[in-house]
Each structure stands twice: as structure tokens, then as C-alpha cells.
Design a protein around this motif. Structure first.
Motif, mmCIF file in Angstrom:
data_model
loop_
_atom_site.group_PDB
_atom_site.id
_atom_site.type_symbol
_atom_site.label_atom_id
_atom_site.label_comp_id
_atom_site.label_asym_id
_atom_site.label_seq_id
_atom_site.Cartn_x
_atom_site.Cartn_y
_atom_site.Cartn_z
ATOM 1 N N LYS A 269 25.651 -4.612 55.051
ATOM 2 C CA LYS A 269 25.060 -3.302 55.305
ATOM 3 C C LYS A 269 23.824 -3.026 54.456
ATOM 4 N N ASP A 270 23.548 -3.904 53.507
ATOM 5 C CA ASP A 270 22.348 -3.783 52.665
ATOM 6 C C ASP A 270 21.367 -4.884 53.053
ATOM 7 N N PRO A 271 20.379 -4.572 53.907
ATOM 8 C CA PRO A 271 19.437 -5.621 54.350
ATOM 9 C C PRO A 271 18.395 -5.986 53.296
ATOM 10 N N GLY A 272 18.297 -5.167 52.228
ATOM 11 C CA GLY A 272 17.211 -5.367 51.289
ATOM 12 C C GLY A 272 15.912 -4.847 51.881
ATOM 13 N N ALA A 273 14.797 -5.346 51.405
ATOM 14 C CA ALA A 273 13.502 -4.922 51.942
ATOM 15 C C ALA A 273 13.285 -5.558 53.317
ATOM 16 N N ILE A 274 12.572 -4.830 54.190
ATOM 17 C CA ILE A 274 12.272 -5.326 55.539
ATOM 18 C C ILE A 274 10.760 -5.346 55.723
ATOM 19 N N GLY A 275 10.239 -6.509 56.122
ATOM 20 C CA GLY A 275 8.801 -6.654 56.317
ATOM 21 C C GLY A 275 8.336 -5.983 57.593
ATOM 22 N N ARG A 276 7.033 -5.863 57.748
ATOM 23 C CA ARG A 276 6.461 -5.218 58.943
ATOM 24 C C ARG A 276 6.781 -5.987 60.212
ATOM 25 N N THR A 358 7.295 -1.559 31.525
ATOM 26 C CA THR A 358 6.135 -1.212 32.343
ATOM 27 C C THR A 358 6.596 -0.455 33.583
ATOM 28 N N LYS A 359 5.669 0.304 34.166
ATOM 29 C CA LYS A 359 5.977 1.049 35.387
ATOM 30 C C LYS A 359 6.344 0.091 36.518
ATOM 31 N N GLU A 360 5.654 -1.053 36.573
ATOM 32 C CA GLU A 360 5.919 -2.008 37.635
ATOM 33 C C GLU A 360 7.330 -2.570 37.536
ATOM 34 N N ALA A 361 7.749 -2.925 36.301
ATOM 35 C CA ALA A 361 9.093 -3.469 36.102
ATOM 36 C C ALA A 361 10.151 -2.419 36.425
ATOM 37 N N LYS A 362 9.894 -1.177 36.027
ATOM 38 C CA LYS A 362 10.848 -0.104 36.326
ATOM 39 C C LYS A 362 10.974 0.101 37.837
ATOM 40 N N ALA A 363 9.846 -0.012 38.544
ATOM 41 C CA ALA A 363 9.870 0.188 39.992
ATOM 42 C C ALA A 363 10.685 -0.904 40.682
ATOM 43 N N VAL A 364 10.503 -2.157 40.234
ATOM 44 C CA VAL A 364 11.262 -3.264 40.820
ATOM 45 C C VAL A 364 12.750 -3.078 40.554
ATOM 46 N N ALA A 365 13.105 -2.730 39.309
ATOM 47 C CA ALA A 365 14.514 -2.530 38.960
ATOM 48 C C ALA A 365 15.106 -1.368 39.754
ATOM 49 N N ARG A 366 14.328 -0.303 39.925
ATOM 50 C CA ARG A 366 14.812 0.866 40.665
ATOM 51 C C ARG A 366 15.140 0.481 42.114
ATOM 52 N N ARG A 367 14.276 -0.333 42.729
ATOM 53 C CA ARG A 367 14.509 -0.739 44.114
ATOM 54 C C ARG A 367 15.726 -1.638 44.227
ATOM 55 N N GLU A 368 15.839 -2.629 43.327
ATOM 56 C CA GLU A 368 16.974 -3.551 43.402
ATOM 57 C C GLU A 368 18.292 -2.862 43.034
ATOM 58 N N ASN A 369 18.219 -1.847 42.166
ATOM 59 C CA ASN A 369 19.440 -1.140 41.762
ATOM 60 C C ASN A 369 19.883 -0.093 42.777
ATOM 61 N N ALA A 370 19.000 0.230 43.752
ATOM 62 C CA ALA A 370 19.291 1.312 44.701
ATOM 63 C C ALA A 370 20.538 1.029 45.536
ATOM 64 N N VAL A 371 20.889 -0.243 45.685
ATOM 65 C CA VAL A 371 22.063 -0.598 46.489
ATOM 66 C C VAL A 371 23.345 -0.038 45.891
ATOM 67 N N ILE A 372 23.317 0.338 44.622
ATOM 68 C CA ILE A 372 24.508 0.898 43.976
ATOM 69 C C ILE A 372 25.017 2.113 44.747
ATOM 70 N N ARG A 373 24.116 2.790 45.471
ATOM 71 C CA ARG A 373 24.517 3.980 46.226
ATOM 72 C C ARG A 373 25.417 3.632 47.407
ATOM 73 N N LEU A 374 25.377 2.379 47.842
ATOM 74 C CA LEU A 374 26.210 1.960 48.958
ATOM 75 C C LEU A 374 27.616 1.581 48.515
ATOM 76 N N GLU A 375 27.835 1.510 47.212
ATOM 77 C CA GLU A 375 29.132 1.088 46.706
ATOM 78 C C GLU A 375 30.044 2.282 46.501
ATOM 79 N N LYS A 376 31.328 2.060 46.675
ATOM 80 C CA LYS A 376 32.310 3.105 46.434
ATOM 81 C C LYS A 376 32.391 3.360 44.936
ATOM 82 N N GLY A 377 32.430 4.648 44.567
ATOM 83 C CA GLY A 377 32.501 4.993 43.143
ATOM 84 C C GLY A 377 31.279 4.558 42.393
ATOM 85 N N SER A 378 30.100 4.726 43.031
ATOM 86 C CA SER A 378 28.863 4.263 42.402
ATOM 87 C C SER A 378 28.622 4.979 41.096
#
Length: 489
Positions: A269-276, A358-378
Motif C-alpha cells: 500500500k506504500d508505493p513510494g515516490a511515483i514518477g511522471r 541540512t534542509k535537504e537531508a531533513k526533506a529526504v528523511a521527512r519523505r522516507e519517514n512519512a510511511v509511518i502514518r500508514l502503520e498501526k499505532g504510528s
């Protein structure tokens, strides 16, 4: 017109905030090193009652390694195992993953970076293992002990062995020997130390204590044992250190890399990023992971476990738990990057787990960590304070993870004809709690149409896998050679 004026005013205001005026008063500071054994004179600028000194002069004076990122205004200073990171214009300074503050930020002056004088006494003081005193009335900076090249001694007690690590500023020759059955003596030739800071009481079931002595031409470390026990000594680098294992495991297989866990990011259910073009990150990284597993299994003959072998969802915490349960020696999480909005981004980068700077590193981590919302008891995101406490307890493999990340980045650079975005660090849930060296690889930008097309190409996927494989093979050889399991060429 109004927008242009507003932007101009903002830029002018930002420059004014971090740049010293050209009319700042110029003075000189006398530096007295080791109670008069050496002296130097450095320039300073006085602004709002504070002396600022030039970064380049400090780097030369204290023999620091300097890295400068002109885009982010990030400065990295390294002295042996210690590291200081700050951004020009910010009062916040990261010292060995701990945050400190100065009353005045670093600034620009006519294109050069200058530091408030307190940066030396409050920040570099601890990093250099030196005592730095600033006397404003006499304009004298007194430095003592900053030339120490044997920087610290630490230990870890395990079930059947004790590891003692001697941190060095640079590579030094040494000799380990036993003159008494219950004593191991290490002479570090050319070593200079503060004996009081290197002496430790241990009192585990193998080692009583460690005492350090400064000899005329060497630092001597004496390890007193509870009883006559075997030992093994070797060196490691990045940073440089001497390692002494007391009662090392007789089965040297414990020192070999025998299991690697590869984590294809996302899934189900988590496809990750999707290209154009509709390319899904989860499909690409699974294909790369399977190819990497094949290469490692066939060429190195060691066990490889995938956290998922098909298109199904695996919670982040279970991926790390799988690596721990499998007693993995390395954990590698594979992903494809994506830029936000209309930005395309481009290139590959490798991360190890630590506080994002760095802002760039935080942005990458934020995107990869976003899947936590799909987990039960996130769970909620870790606060900075929580993370520092966590990191202090889990930084055993920080150096090894960064070393592996560097090798992977170099391996990919030889195989891919896209931008090398270099190694960075950030807090990724998928790497949290990994009890082994662990990294996360962003192999290309799926949001970039050109790189999306490349990611879909099986030949490109194979080149990615080969680049990572070559790095793992080199890391394995270097690691096992340092353990005495592989003879030097």
C-alpha cells in the motif's frame, strides 16, 4: 515592481544579518601556545564589542581539516575523531552530535568567514582537548595542550570480551606487548597525551583499569587484567584508532561478515515516490535489491536476506527488527529520491543514521519517514533532545556506517553517469535501532524524467547493484583485514 523591491529588501536584510560592516575595527591578537613555547599573531575584527577571528587562520593555527559547502553555507571542522559543524549566520553549533550555542553567530567579512572569539574558548576548547583562555584586556589568547595526538581511551564490555579503543589524531606507530601475565602495555610512538584524561577504572570480569603515562618520546597505555588473558590488537581509520580486544572470541567467525540484510524501500500500500511516467519507487528498488542479492550471494558466497521479496507492505520498525533478528552484519536500505513540486532534482546520494544538519537531508528523511502514518499505532516524530539521547546510546556503529556510506557513494560514482550528491546524514526510522552498520541509498531521482527513464532500464538497475556490491566487497575485505582474517597484499 513591488515584488522585485520586496525581494531586494529581503536579500539586503539577510546579508546585513550575517556580514560584518567593512568599517569594523581591525586589531591583532597574540596567541601564546603551550606557555610560551610558541607564539603567533592573528588578525581580528571588532564588531559590537566582540572580537571576530578569521576561520582560515584558526584552521591553520590549530591544524584542523576544513570542508566548506558554498550552497548551504555549511562549515565542517574535523580534528581526529571530533567534528564541529555550523552554518554561517547561525549561533547554533553541532559538536560531536551535541548542540551548543554562541552569543554571536559566525559571519562573513569581505568574503571571508569570521568567528566570534568565544567560538575558540567555548567550542574548540573541548574538541582540541586544549585549554583556551582569552584575555581581552591584554588581547592575548593562551592555548595549552592542543597538540595532543592521543585523544582519548574508551572501552566496551561484552559477555566474553572487553574492547579498548585508543583514539588518535593521526596514524601513529605502536607496539603492544605483555611483560607480566596480567598486564598489556601499548607504546604509542610519537604520542602526546594528557595522562589523567586517559586513565580509567573498568573492573569488569577481565580488566581492572587502564593507566596512561607520558614518556619522552611516546605515550604508554598500561592495561591491567584480572588474570592472564589473551589479547588481539589492530588499527582502524576514519577516525584513526588503536583497538585492543581482551580475550577475543576464539571462533574468529564472530569477526567475519556473514549476513547482510537488504531492505527494498516501501511496498504494498506504500508505493513510494511515483514518477511522471507512472514509475513506482517500490518496483524499482525491489528489482535492484534482488540483483544486489544475486551478486553478493554468487560472488561473496555469504547469506543475504531481503526484508521483502514481493509487493507487500512491511512496517519500518519490522525491517530493522528483521536485521537484528537475523544477526546481520550490515543493513542496507534502497530507495529512489524525489523532489517536491516542479523541481526535478537529480543524482544519487548515500545516508548514514545521525542528526540531519541540512534542509535537504531533513526533506529526504521527512519523505522516507512519512510511511509511518500508514502503520498501526504510528509514533510521533522524535524530538531533537530525544534523538540526541537515542544517538548517544546507539552510536557504536556510527563510524562504520559512515565509512560504508562513503564506499557505496564511491562505488556508485564509478558506475552511474549522473550527479554525485555525496554522503549525508539524517534521522531515518528505518535505520533506528539497527544493531549493525547501516545506510540508506537514494539511487536516483524518480521525479526527474530523464532519471526516471534510466531507473526503468534493467541495465541501469544492474549498474546500481554492481556499484553497491563493489562497495560491500571492499568494506568486507577492509574490515576482515583489520581483524587479521585477511593477509595484506
Amino acid at each position: 515592481m513591488v515584488k522585485r523591491i520586496s525581494i531586494g529588501l529581503v536579500v539586503t536584510a539577510l546579508i546585513a544579518l550575517i556580514a560584518l560592516p567593512l568599517l569594523a575595527q581591525q586589531e591583532e591578537i597574540k596567541v601564546i601556545y603551550d606557555e610560551g613555547q610558541a607564539e603567533a599573531t592573528v588578525k581580528s575584527l571588532i564588531f559590537q564589542g566582540t572580537d571576530f577571528v578569521y576561520l582560515k587562520e584558526m584552521v591553520k593555527l590549530f591544524r584542523l581539516d576544513l570542508e566548506w559547502d558554498a550552497i548551504t553555507k555549511k562549515v565542517t571542522l574535523t580534528s581526529g575523531p571530533d567534528q564541529v559543524i555550523f552554518f554561517v549566520g547561525s549561533s547554533q553549533v553541532m559538536v560531536n552530535n551535541r548542540i551548543k550555542r554562541t552569543t554571536q553567530p559566525s559571519r562573513f567579512s569581505n568574503g571571508a568567514i569570521v568567528l566570534p572569539i568565544e567560538f575558540l574558548s567555548e567550542i574548540l576548547d573541548g574538541v582540541l582537548k586544549a585549554k583556551i583562555d582569552w584575555e581581552p584586556k591584554t588581547r592575548i589568547l593562551k592555548v595549552s595542550g592542543g597538540r595532543l595526538n592521543v585523544r582519548g581511551v574508551r572501552h566496551s564490555s561484552y559477555f566474553d570480551s572487553t574492547r579498548i579503543v585508543i583514539d588518535l589524531l593521526k596514524p601513529l606507530n605502536y607496539r603492544a606487548r605483555k611483560e607480566l601475565p596480567d598486564q598489556v602495555i601499548i607504546d604509542v610512538y610519537g604520542g602526546e597525551c594528557n595522562p589523567g584524561e586517559l586513565s580509567l577504572e573498568i573492573n569488569d570480569s577481565r580488566v581492572k583499569n587502564i593507566q596512561a603515562f607520558q614518556l619522552p618520546n611516546a605515550t604508554q597505555i598500561v592495561v591491567r587484567l584480572i588474570q592472564d588473558l589473551p589479547y588481539k590488537d589492530f588499527t582502524l581509520k576514519n577516525p584513526h584508532r588503536i583497538v585492543l580486544d581482551i580475550n577475543p572470541p576464539q571462533k574468529r567467525l564472530d569477526y567475519k561478515i556473514t549476513t547482510i540484510v537488504i531492505d527494498p524501500g516501501h511496498g504494498g500500500k506504500d508505493p513510494g515516490a511515483i514518477g511522471r511516467g507512472g514509475t513506482r519507487e517500490k518496483d524499482i528498488v525491489l528489482a535492484i535489491a534482488k540483483e544486489l542479492k544475486r551478486l553478493i550471494s554468487e560472488r561473496l558466497g555469504i547469506r543475504v536476506v531481503l526484508t521483502r521479496t514481493g509487493d507487500y507492505f512491511v512496517p519500518l520498525r519490522e525491517r530493522t527488527a528483521r536485521a537484528n533478528n537475523e544477526r546481520a552484519d550490515l543493513f542496507i536500505s534502497i530507495h529512489a529520491n524525489a523532489a517536491l513540486g516542479r523541481a526535478r532534482g537529480g543524482g544519487f546520494e548515500t545516508y548514514f543514521h545521525s542528526l540531519a544538519l541540512t534542509k535537504e537531508a531533513k526533506a529526504v528523511a521527512r519523505r522516507e519517514n512519512a510511511v509511518i502514518r500508514l502503520e498501526k499505532g504510528s509514533r510521533r516524530a522524535m524530538s531533537q533532545a530525544d534523538f540526541i539521547l537515542w544517538d548517544m546510546a546507539h552510536n557504536t556503529y556510527l563510524n562504520e556506517s559512515s565509512e560504508l556510506a562513503i564506499l557505496v557513494q564511491e562505488g556508485l560514482d564509478k558506475k552511474l553517469k549522473i550527479r554525485n550528491r555525496k554522503v549525508d546524514q539524517a534521522h531515518f526510522y528505518v535505520l533506528s535501532g539497527a544493531d549493525m552498520p547501516s545506510i540508506l541509498v537514494e539511487v536516483a531521482f524518480i521525479s526527474n524524467p530523464r532519471e526516471e527513464s534510466m531507473l526503468r532500464n534493467p541495465n541501469f538497475q544492474k549498474r546500481v547493484a554492481e556499484g553497491i556490491y563493489n562497495a560491500i566487497a571492499l568494506y568486507k575485505r577492509n574490515f576482515e583485514r583489520s581483524m587479521g582474517l585477511v593477509t595484506t597484499d
